[in-house]
Design an enzyme around this catalytic site. Structure first.
Site, PDB file in Angstrom:
ATOM      1  N   ASP A 245      45.260   2.914  25.278  1.00 51.33           N
ATOM      2  CA  ASP A 245      45.173   3.120  26.115  1.00 51.33           C
ATOM      3  C   ASP A 245      45.552   1.096  26.897  1.00 51.33           C
ATOM      4  OD1 ASP A 245      45.461   5.752  26.074  1.00 51.33           O
ATOM      5  OD2 ASP A 245      44.749   6.040  28.235  1.00 51.33           O
TER       6      ASP A 245
ATOM      7  N   HIS B 218      46.939   0.626  30.249  1.00 51.18           N
ATOM      8  CA  HIS B 218      46.976   1.328  31.905  1.00 51.18           C
ATOM      9  C   HIS B 218      47.508  -0.137  32.635  1.00 51.18           C
ATOM     10  CE1 HIS B 218      46.594   5.022  31.948  1.00 51.18           C
ATOM     11  NE2 HIS B 218      45.735   5.267  31.154  1.00 51.18           N
TER      12      HIS B 218
ATOM     13  N   ASP C 268      50.251   5.205  26.539  1.00 49.84           N
ATOM     14  CA  ASP C 268      49.822   4.646  28.917  1.00 49.84           C
ATOM     15  C   ASP C 268      49.820   3.263  28.453  1.00 49.84           C
ATOM     16  OD1 ASP C 268      49.851   7.040  29.158  1.00 49.84           O
ATOM     17  OD2 ASP C 268      47.497   7.298  29.423  1.00 49.84           O
TER      18      ASP C 268
ATOM     19  N   ASP D 265      49.896   2.446  34.943  1.00 44.34           N
ATOM     20  CA  ASP D 265      49.663   2.461  36.115  1.00 44.34           C
ATOM     21  C   ASP D 265      48.240   2.651  36.173  1.00 44.34           C
ATOM     22  OD1 ASP D 265      51.283   4.464  37.413  1.00 44.34           O
ATOM     23  OD2 ASP D 265      51.316   6.389  36.194  1.00 44.34           O
ATOM     24  N   ARG D 266      48.102   3.016  37.086  1.00 40.29           N
ATOM     25  CA  ARG D 266      46.352   2.173  37.304  1.00 40.29           C
ATOM     26  C   ARG D 266      45.542   1.271  37.785  1.00 40.29           C
ATOM     27  NH1 ARG D 266      43.411   7.479  36.473  1.00 40.29           N
ATOM     28  NH2 ARG D 266      42.356   6.418  38.486  1.00 40.29           N
TER      29      ARG D 266
ATOM     30  N   ASN E   7      50.995  10.153  28.505  1.00 38.96           N
ATOM     31  CA  ASN E   7      51.839  10.481  29.191  1.00 38.96           C
ATOM     32  C   ASN E   7      52.283  10.368  30.737  1.00 38.96           C
ATOM     33  OD1 ASN E   7      48.773  10.018  29.231  1.00 38.96           O
ATOM     34  ND2 ASN E   7      48.502  11.310  31.099  1.00 38.96           N
ATOM     35  N   HIS E   8      51.209   8.948  30.787  1.00 34.12           N
ATOM     36  CA  HIS E   8      52.227   8.117  32.191  1.00 34.12           C
ATOM     37  C   HIS E   8      53.051   7.493  32.298  1.00 34.12           C
ATOM     38  CE1 HIS E   8      48.500   8.130  35.021  1.00 34.12           C
ATOM     39  NE2 HIS E   8      47.614   8.179  33.833  1.00 34.12           N
TER      40      HIS E   8
ATOM     41  N   HIS F 167      49.244  10.251  21.359  1.00 32.86           N
ATOM     42  CA  HIS F 167      48.925   9.724  22.443  1.00 32.86           C
ATOM     43  C   HIS F 167      47.857  10.663  22.912  1.00 32.86           C
ATOM     44  CE1 HIS F 167      47.472   7.796  25.880  1.00 32.86           C
ATOM     45  NE2 HIS F 167      47.728   9.278  26.990  1.00 32.86           N
TER      46      HIS F 167
ATOM     47  N   ARG G 101      43.058  18.327  32.981  1.00 38.07           N
ATOM     48  CA  ARG G 101      44.009  18.008  32.873  1.00 38.07           C
ATOM     49  C   ARG G 101      44.709  18.832  34.081  1.00 38.07           C
ATOM     50  NH1 ARG G 101      43.059  12.925  31.241  1.00 38.07           N
ATOM     51  NH2 ARG G 101      42.394  12.682  28.930  1.00 38.07           N
TER      52      ARG G 101
ATOM     53  N   HIS H  42      44.435   8.425  25.074  1.00 32.18           N
ATOM     54  CA  HIS H  42      44.432   9.418  26.218  1.00 32.18           C
ATOM     55  C   HIS H  42      43.010   9.384  27.286  1.00 32.18           C
ATOM     56  CE1 HIS H  42      46.016  12.594  28.559  1.00 32.18           C
ATOM     57  NE2 HIS H  42      45.355  13.329  28.110  1.00 32.18           N
TER      58      HIS H  42
END
Length: 646
Positions: free
Chosen positions: A118, A120, A146, A149-150, A178-179, A227, A282, A309
């Site tokens: 990730d 991010h 990923d 985000d964040r 997943n993001h 992922h 999750r 992940h």
């Protein structure tokens, strides 16, 4: 009089003729040091990139090659927080999408290769990753998803990685995480970032591009790289090849599991005989067991599963070895150091070459500071403004001392027939006293918001009930300073944000209006004017106007009309992103301002009141809370004349 006016005008005109000889290129500091005003004081930090690139800068070979962007220029441009024109950004995204669309669901990649987890939105750490892993020009890379985000530099990560994909389509590979979907990027920060830095048109282009990302890769014909994890619907790799990936990921099924599944926490020592159990962390997909991993590897003649992940304290984790090969059945790689600026974790990349696997760890890199959720300074400063306003109110209301408020009736020159007047005077003094304490409590709340908002927010998340343990705030700053430390506590604090977000819809859309009309009436349906999101003005007004009420004015903040961000009650709201946790996209650059937003202000204020006043009886409220909460009140007995400064 006329002579004086003429003389004054003459002096003004004469003074204008004298131009002071001041060298504005030099400035003298308080210690006598002279510095230049035309040079950067901190010379090792590059100046921000204020202009968008020219065509000569953007295109390769000084603008001569219009088929590729100049990645060296873009790397430094983004490092200096520079932005592109919308047309330039769209070109990178669309050109990268064309390359990704031609790739199959399951890539075949060869060693030597560097596998990354990730990212991010941590662009500055991505640059450190390339320093550790090697230049993309001569190093083969596989990213496990990923990218957004964040973090607050997600669009820079996308544009730079997509530019590298255009340059090195056969040696740099990007999988989907997943993001990389509308649901999460709308719920978290990527959509907000795109709209803030560019436009929603850029966001839509990214969403279309994310749907073109491959889902898995087989590395060196030995390792499955995905992922998330395994699925009960995944028997062979052909099952992944048969997926229609050009869409928004569903919330169940094989495509969902590839992006969302995790190994069980007690992987290899689990007591269950099932291969898959529901993933309650999750909120979707499954936990897969050691048994499921071994059976899948044996069935597909593979050596191990490499995934991302999950944040890891060391940047990686090796799970239990298979009995047949003695190799770890599952490996997790996480490449975002000091995740969210609070995890204090290391990041890692996996380098596989000549049948030798090495883990390279690295630490975080300093980065520019953004206010939470790209908040503007005015909104961010509201707790400060509120604190100063309440300070002024306390000063105004506190013009009378306790002795003056409790003067004997005979000192007022009142006779017995004036007993009614005396009672009115007593009532008036009581009102003034209550107002002082109410405003004082508000002042203390805002002071705590400003000083300890970060820790208060984290502590409320850790409890699981979104409330502070009783007595926590009474211990003061020192009592809560050490309450959250280290990776495990940070992860526990952030665990709610690892879940699949609830279905969100826009109140202004046709879908939103249809859903709202089908819902039972709620307090939000009233015709009363809406309460401002922060509730500051309403709270102060309530504190002053209703000071005689035994109910704390802070209760105004918990009314159904102003739900607390992150609390269960917010699920009745219909605006996208309404339930974002306050711990998103935080930074330790300025600890006193982390996690401060309008959405969390109400929650924090209510938490202050719950933490210190919820077990105090109405009888003792006025006296006991005076010094503890307001800091400007009067105690009984021998301390009658004591006055505590704010």
């Amino acid at each position: 009089m006329t002579t004086q006016v003429e003389r004054a005008i003459g002096q003004i005109q004469e003074s204008h003729k004298v131009i002071p000889d001041v060298d504005f290129t030099q400035h003298t500091l308080e210690n006598g040091e002279v510095v230049s005003t035309t040079e950067r004081v901190v010379k090792d930090v590059q100046a921000p990139a204020m202009a968008v690139p020219t065509p000569e800068q953007f295109w390769a070979r000084g603008g001569q090659d219009r088929t590729k962007p100049d990645v060296a220029f873009l790397k430094n441009h983004f490092y200096r927080e520079g932005r592109l024109t919308e047309e330039q950004a769209l070109w990178i995204i669309e050109k990268g999408t064309e390359v990704l669309r031609r790739e199959p669901n399951v890539l075949q990649v060869d060693a030597p290769i560097t596998v990354c987890g990730d990212i991010h939105g941590q662009y500055y750490d991505l640059m450190k990753l390339f320093e550790v892993g090697g230049s993309p020009a001569d190093t083969r890379y596989l990213f496990l998803g990923d990218y957004v985000d964040r973090g607050y530099f997600s669009i820079e990560c996308v544009l730079y990685l997509w530019s590298l994909k255009i340059w090195y389509p056969e040696t740099l590979f990007l999988l989907r995480g997943n993001h990389e979907c509308r649901h999460l990027t709308d719920y978290f920060t990527f959509k907000l970032e795109c709209k803030h830095k560019y436009s929603e048109r850029i966001y839509d282009a990214c969403m279309e591009s994310f749907c073109a990302l491959p889902l898995a890769a087989v590395m060196n014909k030995q390792f499955l790289c995905i992922h998330g994890g395994l699925s009960p619907e995944l028997n062979t790799l052909d099952d992944i090849r048969a997926i229609d990936r050009f869409r928004e990921p569903p919330t169940h099924g094989l495509m969902c599991d590839i992006l969302w599944a995790d190994p069980v926490e007690d992987f290899g020592t689990e007591k269950t005989t099932e291969s898959f159990v529901h993933n309650h962390v999750r909120g979707c997909s499954y936990f897969f067991t050691y048994q499921a991993a071994c059976q899948f590897l044996e069935r597909n003649n593979l050596l191990s599963i490499i995934r991302a992940h999950e944040a890891q304290d060391a940047g990686y984790r090796m799970y239990r070895k298979t009995k047949s090969t003695g190799f770890p059945s599952v490996m997790t790689i996480f490449s975002a150091p000091n995740y969210l600026d609070v995890y204090n974790n290391k990041a890692a990349v996996l380098k596989y070459e000549s049948n030798v696997m090495n883990i390279r760890q690295f630490n975080c890199t300093p980065h520019p500071y953004w206010l939470p959720n790209f908040m503007d300074v005015f909104t961010w400063s509201l707790p400060f403004v509120g604190e100063k306003i309440t300070d002024m109110l306390v000063a105004v209301l506190n013009t009378c001392t306790k002795e003056e408020l409790e003067e004997e009736e005979d000192e007022l020159g009142l006779t017995s027939p004036a007993s009614a007047t005396s009672e009115e005077s007593m009532e008036r003094r009581k009102v003034i006293k209550n107002k002082i304490m109410a405003v004082g409590r508000m002042a203390r709340v805002f002071a705590l918001l400003r000083e300890e908002s970060e820790k208060v927010s984290e502590l409320k998340s850790v409890t699981g009930s979104n409330k502070l343990p009783y007595g926590t705030l009474a211990s003061g700053q020192e009592g809560i300073k050490e309450a959250i430390n280290g990776f495990d506590d940070a992860r526990k604090s952030d665990i709610e944000n690892e879940r699949l977000p609830p279905d969100l819809y826009d109140a202004d859309s046709e879908e939103g209006r249809a859903i709202i009309s089908s819902q039972p009436s709620t307090p939000l349906d009233r015709d009363e004017p809406p309460v401002p999101a922060n509730g500051v003005a309403a709270g102060i007004e309530a504190a002053i106007s209703d000071a005689n009420s035994p109910i704390s004015p802070l209760n105004r903040f918990s009314s159904p009309q102003s739900p607390v961000a992150g609390s269960p009650s917010t699920t009745t709201s219909f605006k996208r992103g309404h339930a974002r946790q306050a711990s998103l996209g935080t930074t330790m650059t300025s600890p006193s301002t982390r996690r401060r937003s309008l959405e969390s202000t109400i929650s924090l204020i209510q938490g202050v009141w719950d933490g210190q006043a919820n077990k105090i009886s109405e009888k003792d409220e006025l006296d006991a809370l005076t010094n503890r909460m307001a800091g400007t009140a009067v105690e009984g007995g021998e301390n009658d004349q004591q006055r505590t400064s704010q």
